[in-house]
Design a protein around this motif. Structure first.
Motif, short mmCIF file in Angstrom:
data_model
loop_
_atom_site.label_atom_id
_atom_site.label_comp_id
_atom_site.label_asym_id
_atom_site.label_seq_id
_atom_site.Cartn_x
_atom_site.Cartn_y
_atom_site.Cartn_z
N ALA A 249 5.60 2.71 -13.01
CA ALA A 249 6.74 2.82 -12.10
C ALA A 249 6.45 3.80 -10.97
N ALA A 250 5.76 4.89 -11.28
CA ALA A 250 5.44 5.89 -10.25
C ALA A 250 4.49 5.31 -9.20
N LEU A 251 3.52 4.52 -9.64
CA LEU A 251 2.60 3.88 -8.70
C LEU A 251 3.34 2.86 -7.84
N ASP A 252 4.28 2.15 -8.46
CA ASP A 252 5.11 1.22 -7.68
C ASP A 252 5.81 1.95 -6.54
N GLU A 253 6.43 3.09 -6.89
CA GLU A 253 7.17 3.85 -5.88
C GLU A 253 6.21 4.39 -4.82
N GLY A 254 5.02 4.77 -5.24
CA GLY A 254 4.04 5.25 -4.28
C GLY A 254 3.66 4.18 -3.27
N VAL A 255 3.47 2.96 -3.76
CA VAL A 255 3.15 1.85 -2.87
C VAL A 255 4.31 1.57 -1.92
N ARG A 256 5.52 1.65 -2.43
CA ARG A 256 6.71 1.44 -1.57
C ARG A 256 6.77 2.50 -0.46
N ASP A 257 6.45 3.73 -0.81
CA ASP A 257 6.47 4.80 0.19
C ASP A 257 5.42 4.57 1.26
N VAL A 258 4.24 4.14 0.85
CA VAL A 258 3.18 3.85 1.82
C VAL A 258 3.61 2.71 2.75
N GLN A 259 4.22 1.69 2.16
CA GLN A 259 4.70 0.56 2.98
C GLN A 259 5.75 1.02 3.99
N SER A 260 6.65 1.89 3.54
CA SER A 260 7.70 2.40 4.44
C SER A 260 7.08 3.21 5.58
N LEU B 277 4.07 2.90 6.69
CA LEU B 277 3.30 2.00 7.54
C LEU B 277 4.23 1.22 8.49
N LEU B 278 5.38 0.82 7.99
CA LEU B 278 6.35 0.13 8.85
C LEU B 278 6.82 1.03 9.99
N ASN B 279 7.00 2.32 9.70
CA ASN B 279 7.37 3.27 10.75
C ASN B 279 6.25 3.39 11.78
N LEU B 280 5.01 3.36 11.27
CA LEU B 280 3.86 3.48 12.16
C LEU B 280 3.77 2.30 13.11
N VAL B 281 4.00 1.09 12.60
CA VAL B 281 3.87 -0.12 13.42
C VAL B 281 5.21 -0.56 14.01
N ARG B 282 6.22 0.30 13.90
CA ARG B 282 7.55 0.03 14.46
C ARG B 282 8.12 -1.28 13.93
N GLN B 283 8.01 -1.45 12.63
CA GLN B 283 8.60 -2.58 11.91
C GLN B 283 7.96 -3.94 12.24
N ASP B 284 6.83 -3.91 12.92
CA ASP B 284 6.14 -5.16 13.27
C ASP B 284 5.21 -5.57 12.12
N ARG B 285 5.68 -6.49 11.29
CA ARG B 285 4.90 -6.91 10.14
C ARG B 285 3.70 -7.79 10.51
N LYS B 286 3.63 -8.17 11.79
CA LYS B 286 2.48 -8.96 12.24
C LYS B 286 1.38 -8.06 12.81
N ASP B 287 1.67 -6.80 12.89
CA ASP B 287 0.65 -5.84 13.35
C ASP B 287 -0.53 -5.89 12.38
N ARG B 288 -1.74 -5.90 12.93
CA ARG B 288 -2.91 -6.04 12.06
C ARG B 288 -3.03 -4.90 11.05
N ARG B 289 -2.50 -3.73 11.41
CA ARG B 289 -2.54 -2.61 10.48
C ARG B 289 -1.65 -2.88 9.26
N TYR B 290 -0.54 -3.56 9.50
CA TYR B 290 0.34 -3.90 8.38
C TYR B 290 -0.25 -5.05 7.56
N GLU B 291 -0.72 -6.08 8.25
CA GLU B 291 -1.27 -7.24 7.54
C GLU B 291 -2.50 -6.89 6.72
#
Length: 232
Positions: free
Chosen positions: A70-81, A83-97
């Motif tokens: 569960a802790a690793l799950d939450e860690g991945v969720r935090d990284v995703q969040s 990353l979304l802030n970094l790419v300004r919510q653009d999920r097509k950004d190559r950094r997100y993909e």
């Protein structure tokens, strides 16, 4: 003379040896044979203690694996969040993909700690790509590495505990085999006494629980339940 089935529980074995011990002690000419039975019963305390300890370690390891998954799950969720802030919510950004091309559910959708560890290691590897800035990479890596290390420790503990249960099972089977050897030795010596004193085989068998009774005790619970249903 039959042996107690190795699939029978320790309780069945304990009851059998208690019966044999008591029956021997009740007959003066057989009382001298009770010593090895008494000693083997005493050894059962150590066997049962190790069994409970190994089971406790297995349950504890499972608990740690569960919370670390569960802790690793939450860690991945935090990284995703992050990353979304970094790419300004653009999920097509190559950094997100590059990191979450198959979506977040793919990254956290497993309830298996080994698979979750592999997924976090994949994300750490993706962070090495040159289009992530050093500051972002270091922040996520510094966050993930302690979680990953704890996850690996929990996984190692689980594997060690599982191996401990295998070893314990072998030790239990060895004790059961030795119990049968003890009772067979008693049976052989009782046969000698019977021959010397003109006693029957029934007299010898009286020192042991009836076979049918012991088999009934050893019958699996599911089999007993199914038998009761068929009778109804």
């Amino acid at each position: 003379m039959y042996n107690v089935n190795l699939t029978s529980s320790l309780t069945v074995y304990w009851e059998d040896l208690v019966f044999v011990e008591a029956s021997l002690l009740a007959v003066p000419e057989a009382a001298g044979l009770a010593g090895p039975v008494t000693a083997h019963l005493a050894a059962l305390e150590d066997v049962e203690g190790r069994d409970k300890q190994s089971m406790r370690e297995l349950v504890q390891a499972r608990a740690r694996a569960s919370v670390m998954d569960a802790a690793l799950d939450e860690g991945v969720r935090d990284v995703q969040s992050n990353l979304l802030n970094l790419v300004r919510q653009d999920r097509k950004d190559r950094r997100y993909e590059a990191m979450f091309k198959k979506g977040l559910s793919q990254a956290v959708g497993t309830s298996s700690l080994p698979k979750q560890i592999v997924e976090v290691e994949r994300i750490k590897k993706a962070l090495e790509l040159p289009f992530y800035g050093d500051a972002f990479r270091e922040e996520q890596t510094d966050f993930l590495e302690p979680l990953l290390e704890r996850g690996k420790q929990a996984l190692e503990a689980s594997e060690k505990a599982a191996q401990g249960r295998v070893v314990n099972r072998i030790q239990i089977d060895d004790w059961k085999a030795a119990a049968n050897a003890v009772r067979m030795d008693v049976y052989g010596k009782l046969m000698v006494i019977a021959a010397e004193q003109g006693k029957s085989k029934k007299w010898v068998r009286s020192f042991f629980p009836q076979q049918a009774a012991r088999k009934a005790k050893a019958k699996p619970k599911a089999e007993v339940e199914n038998s009761g249903k068929s009778e109804g």
